[in-house]
Motif scaffolding. Sequence first.
Motif, PDB file in Angstrom:
ATOM      1  N   TRP A  28      43.408  87.276  18.509  1.00  0.00           N
ATOM      2  CA  TRP A  28      43.214  86.264  19.552  1.00  0.00           C
ATOM      3  C   TRP A  28      43.541  84.888  19.001  1.00  0.00           C
ATOM      4  O   TRP A  28      43.146  84.535  17.896  1.00  0.00           O
ATOM      5  CB  TRP A  28      41.768  86.276  20.047  1.00  0.00           C
ATOM      6  CG  TRP A  28      41.411  87.483  20.876  1.00  0.00           C
ATOM      7  CD1 TRP A  28      42.156  88.608  21.070  1.00  0.00           C
ATOM      8  CD2 TRP A  28      40.200  87.681  21.610  1.00  0.00           C
ATOM      9  NE1 TRP A  28      41.491  89.499  21.883  1.00  0.00           N
ATOM     10  CE2 TRP A  28      40.288  88.956  22.231  1.00  0.00           C
ATOM     11  CE3 TRP A  28      39.059  86.926  21.797  1.00  0.00           C
ATOM     12  CZ2 TRP A  28      39.269  89.472  23.029  1.00  0.00           C
ATOM     13  CZ3 TRP A  28      38.033  87.430  22.590  1.00  0.00           C
ATOM     14  CH2 TRP A  28      38.145  88.695  23.209  1.00  0.00           C
ATOM     15  N   ARG A  29      44.228  84.080  19.833  1.00  0.00           N
ATOM     16  CA  ARG A  29      44.522  82.692  19.490  1.00  0.00           C
ATOM     17  C   ARG A  29      43.854  81.804  20.543  1.00  0.00           C
ATOM     18  O   ARG A  29      44.271  81.797  21.697  1.00  0.00           O
ATOM     19  CB  ARG A  29      46.028  82.437  19.476  1.00  0.00           C
ATOM     20  CG  ARG A  29      46.761  83.146  18.308  1.00  0.00           C
ATOM     21  CD  ARG A  29      47.273  84.511  18.706  1.00  0.00           C
ATOM     22  NE  ARG A  29      47.889  85.257  17.609  1.00  0.00           N
ATOM     23  CZ  ARG A  29      49.196  85.204  17.312  1.00  0.00           C
ATOM     24  NH1 ARG A  29      49.986  84.400  18.002  1.00  0.00           N
ATOM     25  NH2 ARG A  29      49.692  85.921  16.342  1.00  0.00           N
ATOM     26  N   TRP A  30      42.804  81.087  20.155  1.00  0.00           N
ATOM     27  CA  TRP A  30      42.033  80.280  21.092  1.00  0.00           C
ATOM     28  C   TRP A  30      42.693  78.931  21.306  1.00  0.00           C
ATOM     29  O   TRP A  30      43.147  78.282  20.366  1.00  0.00           O
ATOM     30  CB  TRP A  30      40.609  80.078  20.576  1.00  0.00           C
ATOM     31  CG  TRP A  30      39.779  81.322  20.610  1.00  0.00           C
ATOM     32  CD1 TRP A  30      39.642  82.258  19.629  1.00  0.00           C
ATOM     33  CD2 TRP A  30      38.974  81.769  21.703  1.00  0.00           C
ATOM     34  NE1 TRP A  30      38.798  83.260  20.038  1.00  0.00           N
ATOM     35  CE2 TRP A  30      38.366  82.989  21.312  1.00  0.00           C
ATOM     36  CE3 TRP A  30      38.697  81.265  22.968  1.00  0.00           C
ATOM     37  CZ2 TRP A  30      37.509  83.700  22.131  1.00  0.00           C
ATOM     38  CZ3 TRP A  30      37.839  81.976  23.795  1.00  0.00           C
ATOM     39  CH2 TRP A  30      37.260  83.172  23.382  1.00  0.00           C
ATOM     40  N   VAL A  31      42.740  78.493  22.577  1.00  0.00           N
ATOM     41  CA  VAL A  31      43.275  77.180  22.932  1.00  0.00           C
ATOM     42  C   VAL A  31      42.318  76.527  23.929  1.00  0.00           C
ATOM     43  O   VAL A  31      41.437  77.177  24.487  1.00  0.00           O
ATOM     44  CB  VAL A  31      44.695  77.280  23.531  1.00  0.00           C
ATOM     45  CG1 VAL A  31      45.683  77.819  22.509  1.00  0.00           C
ATOM     46  CG2 VAL A  31      44.695  78.157  24.782  1.00  0.00           C
ATOM     47  N   ASP A  32      42.521  75.228  24.157  1.00  0.00           N
ATOM     48  CA  ASP A  32      41.583  74.477  24.995  1.00  0.00           C
ATOM     49  C   ASP A  32      42.082  74.181  26.399  1.00  0.00           C
ATOM     50  O   ASP A  32      41.336  73.590  27.194  1.00  0.00           O
ATOM     51  CB  ASP A  32      41.229  73.145  24.308  1.00  0.00           C
ATOM     52  CG  ASP A  32      40.390  73.351  23.055  1.00  0.00           C
ATOM     53  OD1 ASP A  32      39.519  74.242  23.063  1.00  0.00           O
ATOM     54  OD2 ASP A  32      40.624  72.634  22.060  1.00  0.00           O
TER      55      ASP A  32
END
Length: 241
Positions: free
Chosen positions: A109-113
Motif C-alpha cells: 500500500w502507498r498512502w497519499v493525502d
Amino acid sequence: MNGRVLVLGGTGEARRLAERLVAEGVDVLSSLAGRLADPRLPAGEVRIGGFGGPEGLAAALDGVAALVDATHPFAATMTAHAVAAAAATGTPLLRLQRPGWTAQPGDDWRWVDSLEAAAAAGAGYRSVFLTTGRQGLAAFAELTGRCLVRAVEPPSPPLPQRVTVVLARGPFPVEAELALMREHEVEVVVTKDSGGGMTAAKLTAARELGLPVVVVRRPPVPPGVPVVATVEAALAWLRAR
C-alpha cells in the motif's frame, strides 16, 4: 430515547441505525444527499437533498433531540456543516464512522493525502483501476494509461483519456475482482480508505496478484466530536441521552 433523531446518512451504517431506531419506536429522520438516482432507502422517514449549508441544517434541527452524522468517511463538508449546526443550536452530535482498512501481510500500500496525490502516484502505469467513486475523477483526467473506473452510476466528465467505465454496486466477491483485474491487465489499484466490507475484496485481489494499492487517507474528524465505530455504540450513545 425521547425526541427525534436526525441521521445524516447514505451509508450502510446509517441504514442499519435507522432500522434499529424505528424498531425501538424512536422518531427518526434520515437525510440523503441525493447524488444517486436510485439510492438504498433506510427505514423510517427520509428526506433527500441538501440543507443549504450549515445555516439550513441548523434550521432543520428545530425539534431534533440528537444529530448523528453517519455520512461517508470522505464527506468532510457535510461533517463540517453538522459540527457548525450542532454548535449553533446546542444539539448533541455523534459521528458514526466505520473503521478504515488495515494492511495485511503481503499488501503493498502507498498512502497519499489527496486524489491529486493519488493521480500522481498512478502516473506511469499502463493500466489503473480507479475505485475512488464517481466524485473527483477530474483529478485523474491527465492520466495517459488505460483507466478502469467503477461506479454505481455513470460519472460526469472530465474523465481520464483512455477510460473504461464499469457500472456496479457492491459487495464484490474476490473471485470477480480477480477476474476483472486480470481481464483489464490492471497494474495498480487506486482507492480511498472507505473501510467496510462492501468493496474490500479488491484489496484481497490486489494482494493475491501482487499489485500495489494507492490509498487516499481519510480527512480527520473535527476535534471535540465524539466518534463511534459501530451501530451498537451509536445506539448506546443515543440511549444515554
